[in-house]
Design a protein around this motif. Structure first.
Motif, short mmCIF file in Angstrom:
data_model
loop_
_atom_site.label_atom_id
_atom_site.label_comp_id
_atom_site.label_asym_id
_atom_site.label_seq_id
_atom_site.Cartn_x
_atom_site.Cartn_y
_atom_site.Cartn_z
N ALA A 119 1.01 -1.33 0.13
CA ALA A 119 0.00 -0.03 -0.18
C ALA A 119 0.93 1.15 0.00
N ARG A 120 2.07 1.21 0.70
CA ARG A 120 2.85 2.51 0.84
C ARG A 120 3.70 2.77 -0.51
N PHE A 121 4.12 1.65 -1.19
CA PHE A 121 4.70 1.98 -2.46
C PHE A 121 4.11 1.91 -3.57
N GLU A 122 2.96 1.18 -3.67
CA GLU A 122 2.31 0.94 -4.89
C GLU A 122 0.86 1.19 -4.93
N GLY A 123 0.41 1.52 -3.79
CA GLY A 123 -1.00 1.91 -3.65
C GLY A 123 -2.09 0.86 -4.11
N LEU A 124 -3.36 1.25 -4.32
CA LEU A 124 -4.11 0.25 -4.70
C LEU A 124 -3.81 -0.78 -6.02
N ARG A 125 -3.08 0.02 -6.84
CA ARG A 125 -2.71 -0.94 -7.99
C ARG A 125 -1.69 -1.89 -7.79
N GLY A 126 -0.79 -2.03 -6.80
CA GLY A 126 -0.15 -3.00 -6.42
C GLY A 126 -0.73 -4.25 -5.95
N PHE A 127 -1.99 -3.96 -5.48
CA PHE A 127 -2.73 -5.23 -5.10
C PHE A 127 -3.36 -5.97 -6.14
N TYR A 128 -3.32 -5.47 -7.34
CA TYR A 128 -3.80 -6.16 -8.46
C TYR A 128 -2.86 -6.33 -9.76
N LYS A 129 -1.85 -6.27 -9.19
CA LYS A 129 -0.65 -6.63 -10.39
C LYS A 129 -0.81 -8.22 -10.91
N GLY A 130 -0.80 -8.35 -12.19
CA GLY A 130 -0.75 -9.36 -12.83
C GLY A 130 -2.31 -9.82 -12.99
N ILE A 131 -3.21 -9.12 -12.80
CA ILE A 131 -4.58 -9.40 -12.91
C ILE A 131 -4.99 -9.81 -14.19
N THR A 132 -4.25 -9.27 -15.29
CA THR A 132 -4.71 -9.57 -16.43
C THR A 132 -4.42 -11.00 -16.78
N ALA A 133 -3.13 -11.37 -16.54
CA ALA A 133 -2.57 -12.75 -16.99
C ALA A 133 -3.76 -13.66 -16.13
#
Length: 310
Positions: free
Chosen positions: A266-280
């Protein structure tokens, strides 16, 4: 239902689940490798290449690591998926039978409870396999530490260097991921029931539930229920993958525990960090869920037919 028929029914579910799981992982493993690498790519891990998107990641892995890179961690994935699906369907059907006693049909809450119970039991049984799979998938030519040569070597090295508790890293988010199966199976059961009820009302003839559904129906139901589950629970997958990374050469984990992983992400990547790789993940799991439920329902129907003919 007699005790013999009850046991027979449960093992039919387990067999159908095992075959479905094997078909699923064989089809989708390269996307699973890409998803895992995106999930742990937090900008601070030096042993992973930077990928722009899913297609570029697949191309890069194929070019630099070959087929072996695209199928890294395949053996624990096959073993884990086959065992997981087999146990899941077995525990799930057994729980449904227990909750069904004295009732005409199960409510959505009882479907949810059955799926959650099955998922928790499977999680405890298979976490070591998923940890090894994750670590094998994250091995690249950039690694500084001695790579694991395979499943057996990975387990032996982890036990020697980190102790048996390391095999259960990521268990906490894994248990939270039980809600994934619960949401998926509840959505599947309710959508399946709704389709059968709708078609029963539309038809003037008498049909069983099986006769009213076909392969396309099973594929659509599987895909729809999987999509709902992914959107809700994906952040837990990211946290689990990050916890299951191999420690540094000094033996220090990149993330100490689930709360540390959540805070740092959350600190370094925000909400986007929790959804990395979701396309794959979507490309892998939505079609895979269709295959899983098509295979499961058809194998189960064949087993029922064979039993009736005995």
């Amino acid at each position: 239902m007699s005790a013999w028929k009850s046991v027979n029914w449960q093992w039919e579910n387990a067999t159908a689940g095992a075959v479905a799981g094997l078909a699923t992982v064989a089809f989708s493993h390269p996307l699973d490798v890409v998803r895992t690498r995106f999930q742990v790519s937090d900008g601070r891990t030096s042993n992973l290449p930077a990928y722009k998107n899913t297609s570029q990641a697949l191309w890069t892995i194929a070019r630099t690591e070959g087929l072996r890179g695209l199928y890294a961690g395949f053996y624990p994935a096959v073993l884990g998926s086959t065992i997981s699906w087999s146990l899941y369907f077995f525990f799930y059907s057994k729980a449904k039978q227990r909750y069904l006693k004295g009732k005409q049909e199960l409510t959505p809450v009882l479907h949810l409870a059955s799926a959650a119970e099955a998922g928790a039991l499977v999680c405890f049984c298979t976490n070591p396999l998923w940890l090894v799979k994750t670590r094998l998938q994250l091995q690249t030519p950039l690694h500084q530490t001695r790579p694991y040569s395979g499943l057996y070597d990975a387990v032996k090295t982890i036990l020697r260097e980190e102790g048996w508790t390391a095999l259960y890293r990521g268990l906490v988010p894994g248990l939270f991921l039980v809600t994934h199966g619960a949401i998926q199976f509840t959505a599947y059961e309710e959508l399946r029931k709704a389709v059968i009820d709708f078609r029963s009302e539309e038809s003037e003839e008498e049909f069983s539930g099986v006769e009213l559904l076909n392969t396309i129906d099973y594929a659509m139901l599987g895909a729809s229920s999987k999509l709902a589950a992914i959107l809700v629970t994906y952040p837990f997958q990211v946290i689990r993958s990050r916890l299951q990374q191999r420690p540094s050469k000094a033996g220090i984990p990149i993330y100490m525990d689930s709360w540390h992983a959540i805070k740092e992400t959350a600190r370094f990547e925000g909400l986007r960090g929790f959804y990395k790789g979701i396309t794959a993940n979507l490309l892998k799991n939505v079609p895979a869920a269709s295959i899983t439920f098509v295979v499961y329902e058809n194998v189960l129907n064949m087993l029922k037919l064979a039993r009736r003919n005995d």
